[in-house]
Design an enzyme around this catalytic site. Structure first.
Site, PDB file in Angstrom:
ATOM      1  N   LYS A 106      28.958  31.385  52.323  1.00  0.00           N
ATOM      2  CA  LYS A 106      29.895  31.372  53.465  1.00  0.00           C
ATOM      3  C   LYS A 106      29.214  30.827  54.726  1.00  0.00           C
ATOM      4  CE  LYS A 106      33.675  33.033  51.623  1.00  0.00           C
ATOM      5  NZ  LYS A 106      34.867  32.174  51.512  1.00  0.00           N
TER       6      LYS A 106
ATOM      7  N   HIS B 218      37.779  45.351  45.938  1.00  0.00           N
ATOM      8  CA  HIS B 218      37.090  45.826  47.141  1.00  0.00           C
ATOM      9  C   HIS B 218      37.293  47.336  47.266  1.00  0.00           C
ATOM     10  CE1 HIS B 218      37.523  41.504  48.208  1.00  0.00           C
ATOM     11  NE2 HIS B 218      36.358  41.713  48.783  1.00  0.00           N
TER      12      HIS B 218
ATOM     13  N   SER C 160      33.829  35.867  55.785  1.00  0.00           N
ATOM     14  CA  SER C 160      33.915  37.326  55.758  1.00  0.00           C
ATOM     15  C   SER C 160      32.829  37.917  56.658  1.00  0.00           C
ATOM     16  CB  SER C 160      33.750  37.767  54.305  1.00  0.00           C
ATOM     17  OG  SER C 160      32.863  38.830  54.195  1.00  0.00           O
ATOM     18  N   SER C 161      33.039  39.167  57.067  1.00  0.00           N
ATOM     19  CA  SER C 161      32.093  39.797  57.995  1.00  0.00           C
ATOM     20  C   SER C 161      30.720  40.041  57.355  1.00  0.00           C
ATOM     21  CB  SER C 161      32.665  41.114  58.527  1.00  0.00           C
ATOM     22  OG  SER C 161      32.984  41.967  57.459  1.00  0.00           O
ATOM     23  N   CYS C 162      30.618  39.858  56.020  1.00  0.00           N
ATOM     24  CA  CYS C 162      29.311  40.084  55.377  1.00  0.00           C
ATOM     25  C   CYS C 162      28.323  38.948  55.658  1.00  0.00           C
ATOM     26  CB  CYS C 162      29.462  40.323  53.888  1.00  0.00           C
ATOM     27  SG  CYS C 162      29.954  38.853  53.022  1.00  0.00           S
TER      28      CYS C 162
ATOM     29  N   TYR D 177      26.861  35.462  48.162  1.00  0.00           N
ATOM     30  CA  TYR D 177      28.193  35.188  48.728  1.00  0.00           C
ATOM     31  C   TYR D 177      28.062  34.848  50.219  1.00  0.00           C
ATOM     32  CZ  TYR D 177      33.043  36.394  50.072  1.00  0.00           C
ATOM     33  OH  TYR D 177      34.332  36.390  50.559  1.00  0.00           O
TER      34      TYR D 177
HETATM   35  N1  LIG Z   1      39.776  40.364  50.450  1.00  0.00           N
HETATM   36  C1  LIG Z   1      39.055  40.639  51.527  1.00  0.00           C
HETATM   37  O1  LIG Z   1      38.789  41.813  51.836  1.00  0.00           O
HETATM   38  C2  LIG Z   1      38.587  39.534  52.431  1.00  0.00           C
HETATM   39  C3  LIG Z   1      38.065  39.906  53.652  1.00  0.00           C
HETATM   40  C4  LIG Z   1      37.618  38.930  54.500  1.00  0.00           C
HETATM   41  C5  LIG Z   1      37.679  37.613  54.141  1.00  0.00           C
HETATM   42  N2  LIG Z   1      38.173  37.235  52.946  1.00  0.00           N
HETATM   43  C6  LIG Z   1      38.166  35.802  52.615  1.00  0.00           C
HETATM   44  O2  LIG Z   1      39.461  35.295  52.445  1.00  0.00           O
HETATM   45  C7  LIG Z   1      39.472  34.314  51.414  1.00  0.00           C
HETATM   46  C8  LIG Z   1      40.507  34.717  50.357  1.00  0.00           C
HETATM   47  O3  LIG Z   1      40.179  36.002  49.845  1.00  0.00           O
HETATM   48  P1  LIG Z   1      41.187  36.825  48.926  1.00  0.00           P
HETATM   49  O4  LIG Z   1      40.839  38.237  49.091  1.00  0.00           O
HETATM   50  O5  LIG Z   1      42.577  36.360  49.161  1.00  0.00           O
HETATM   51  O6  LIG Z   1      40.701  36.369  47.492  1.00  0.00           O
HETATM   52  P2  LIG Z   1      41.516  36.396  46.103  1.00  0.00           P
HETATM   53  O7  LIG Z   1      42.653  37.336  46.181  1.00  0.00           O
HETATM   54  O8  LIG Z   1      40.513  36.561  45.037  1.00  0.00           O
HETATM   55  O9  LIG Z   1      42.100  34.911  46.027  1.00  0.00           O
HETATM   56  C9  LIG Z   1      41.259  33.806  45.893  1.00  0.00           C
HETATM   57  C10 LIG Z   1      42.068  32.657  45.375  1.00  0.00           C
HETATM   58  O10 LIG Z   1      41.165  31.559  45.125  1.00  0.00           O
HETATM   59  C11 LIG Z   1      41.518  30.966  43.888  1.00  0.00           C
HETATM   60  N3  LIG Z   1      40.356  30.316  43.296  1.00  0.00           N
HETATM   61  C12 LIG Z   1      39.154  30.872  43.001  1.00  0.00           C
HETATM   62  N4  LIG Z   1      38.357  29.955  42.418  1.00  0.00           N
HETATM   63  C13 LIG Z   1      39.070  28.797  42.368  1.00  0.00           C
HETATM   64  C14 LIG Z   1      38.794  27.502  41.871  1.00  0.00           C
HETATM   65  N5  LIG Z   1      37.606  27.199  41.315  1.00  0.00           N
HETATM   66  N6  LIG Z   1      39.761  26.565  41.949  1.00  0.00           N
HETATM   67  C15 LIG Z   1      40.970  26.847  42.481  1.00  0.00           C
HETATM   68  N7  LIG Z   1      41.281  28.061  42.985  1.00  0.00           N
HETATM   69  C16 LIG Z   1      40.347  29.026  42.912  1.00  0.00           C
HETATM   70  C17 LIG Z   1      42.008  32.117  43.038  1.00  0.00           C
HETATM   71  O11 LIG Z   1      42.797  31.613  42.011  1.00  0.00           O
HETATM   72  P3  LIG Z   1      43.120  32.519  40.713  1.00  0.00           P
HETATM   73  O12 LIG Z   1      43.873  33.686  41.244  1.00  0.00           O
HETATM   74  O13 LIG Z   1      43.934  31.614  39.859  1.00  0.00           O
HETATM   75  O14 LIG Z   1      41.775  32.895  40.153  1.00  0.00           O
HETATM   76  C18 LIG Z   1      42.796  32.922  44.064  1.00  0.00           C
HETATM   77  O15 LIG Z   1      44.123  32.444  44.179  1.00  0.00           O
HETATM   78  C19 LIG Z   1      38.048  34.247  50.870  1.00  0.00           C
HETATM   79  O16 LIG Z   1      37.387  33.153  51.443  1.00  0.00           O
HETATM   80  C20 LIG Z   1      37.403  35.517  51.351  1.00  0.00           C
HETATM   81  O17 LIG Z   1      36.046  35.340  51.651  1.00  0.00           O
HETATM   82  C21 LIG Z   1      38.650  38.176  52.074  1.00  0.00           C
END
Ligand SMILES: NC(=O)c1ccc[n+]([C@@H]2O[C@H](COP(=O)([O-])OP(=O)(O)OC[C@H]3O[C@@H](n4cnc5c(N)ncnc54)[C@H](OP(=O)(O)O)[C@@H]3O)[C@@H](O)[C@H]2O)c1
Length: 312
Positions: free
Chosen positions: A142, A181, A109-111, A138
């Site tokens: 990362k 978020h 992530s950009s953070c 976090y």
């Molecule tokens: N959302 C944003 O704005 C954003 C921006 C930039 C980058 N990202 C990056 O993109 C990636 C995905 O983000 P997202 O927003 O899609 O997150 P999310 O919606 O919270 O999804 C994360 C997923 O990871 C699973 N998970 C978490 N802990 C786990 C564990 N111990 N074992 C197995 N599965 C696990 C969760 O499962 P459950 O649902 O079953 O808990 C969920 O399916 C992250 O690396 C994040 O840093 C996100």
């Protein structure tokens, strides 16, 4: 070389970005996509992850599983954010290497970039200054994941890439008031105000921080694009190259829903980083560009939210 018959393991397939990756792979007719739910495999458990990956032997892994959240969750669940993310990354990245996986995408992530970074933020600004305190655990996790991929690429000649998207939004977002978020939180506040006939919404901080937003479908597109692309860099920014203030985003959502609510700023709550606009020229130079306009993405996202909440 990755193709439509390659076996691809998507970790975190139920999340905002993981589910967008699954939709995109399906549209593109990838035939061997593998997923497993958290209850069947806790990705923090390195032994079990290694056993799983050694058995399925994927051609590629996309790591979209992480402990993720907005400013409140990041700031209060600091232990969970550093431990879970370090553990998931160590398990999945190291086990992929041991299981012979040559291609991997790690999402960050950009953070990860310094709080007071020069703008727009180039990949080379990583570790050039202090991090924003509210999401430091976090970000540190990362950054460790990026360094793990970089080091493994150098020592073991792998093709592990780290994509750093700006703030994401889209179908299947998390609207939980504690974990969400800023953008899904704004959507929920405005829709709730309409639903409960309130005239005011509350925003943390002064509404002035600038944020860059990208639709989760575009991140999914970038994951597949860079999985197939040979690059000399491990770290690549993914974004639109444009930002707006939190207040501007709130007004945009209100305009879209045809309402004009008053905004009350909670100045005792943190703003977070004031600006984090990514320089996306590296991704653009490789031929990748975002496609979903904010107007289109907002419309898709609002429809999904309203449908899921049965209030339209
Ligand atoms: N959302 C944003 O704005 C954003 C921006 C930039 C980058 N990202 C990056 O993109 C990636 C995905 O983000 P997202 O927003 O899609 O997150 P999310 O919606 O919270 O999804 C994360 C997923 O990871 C699973 N998970 C978490 N802990 C786990 C564990 N111990 N074992 C197995 N599965 C696990 C969760 O499962 P459950 O649902 O079953 O808990 C969920 O399916 C992250 O690396 C994040 O840093 C996100």
């Amino acid at each position: 070389m990755i193709n439509k018959n390659s076996k691809i393991f998507v970790a975190g397939h139920k999340g905002l970005i993981g589910s967008a990756i699954i939709r995109r792979l399906d549209i593109l007719n990838y035939k061997k996509v593998i997923t497993i739910s958290k209850k069947d495999l806790d990705l923090r458990d390195q032994k079990k992850v290694l056993k799983f990956l050694s058995k399925i032997k994927p051609d590629a892994v996309i790591l979209a599983a992480a402990k993720v959240g907005g400013i409140e969750a990041n700031n209060t669940l600091r232990g969970e954010f550093i431990y879970d993310n370090l553990s998931i990354q160590n398990s999945v990245i190291h086990s992929s290497y041991v299981a012979g996986v040559k291609n991997l995408i790690f999402l960050g992530s950009s953070c990860i970039y310094p709080k007071l970074s020069k703008q727009p933020i180039k990949e080379k600004y990583l570790l050039s200054g202090y991090l924003e305190k509210t999401n430091e655990p976090y970000a540190i996790a990362k950054i460790a994941g990026i360094k793990l991929c970089e080091s493994y690429n150098k020592q073991y000649n792998l093709n592990y890439k780290c994509l750093m998207p700006c703030n994401a939004y889209g179908i299947n977002d998390d609207y939980d008031p504690i974990k969400s978020h800023f953008f899904p939180a704004l959507i929920k506040k405005i829709v709730d105000a309409i639903k409960y006939r309130k005239e005011t919404i509350y925003i943390w901080g002064n509404g002035k921080p600038l944020r860059e937003l990208i639709c989760s479908d575009d991140i999914a597109d970038a994951c597949i694009f860079f999985l197939k692309k040979k690059t000399s860099e491990t770290l690549i920014n993914i974004g639109t190259g444009k930002d707006k203030s939190i207040t501007e985003y709130a007004k945009l959502i209100m305009d879209h829903l045809g309402v004009k609510l008053k905004i009350h700023y909670k100045n005792n709550k943190p703003n977070g980083t004031m600006r984090k606009l990514l320089d996306v020229s590296l991704a653009n130079n490789y031929g990748w560009r975002y496609k979903t306009t904010l107007k289109k993405g907002l419309s898709i996202t609002l429809n999904d939210y309203l449908e899921r909440n049965l209030i339209n």
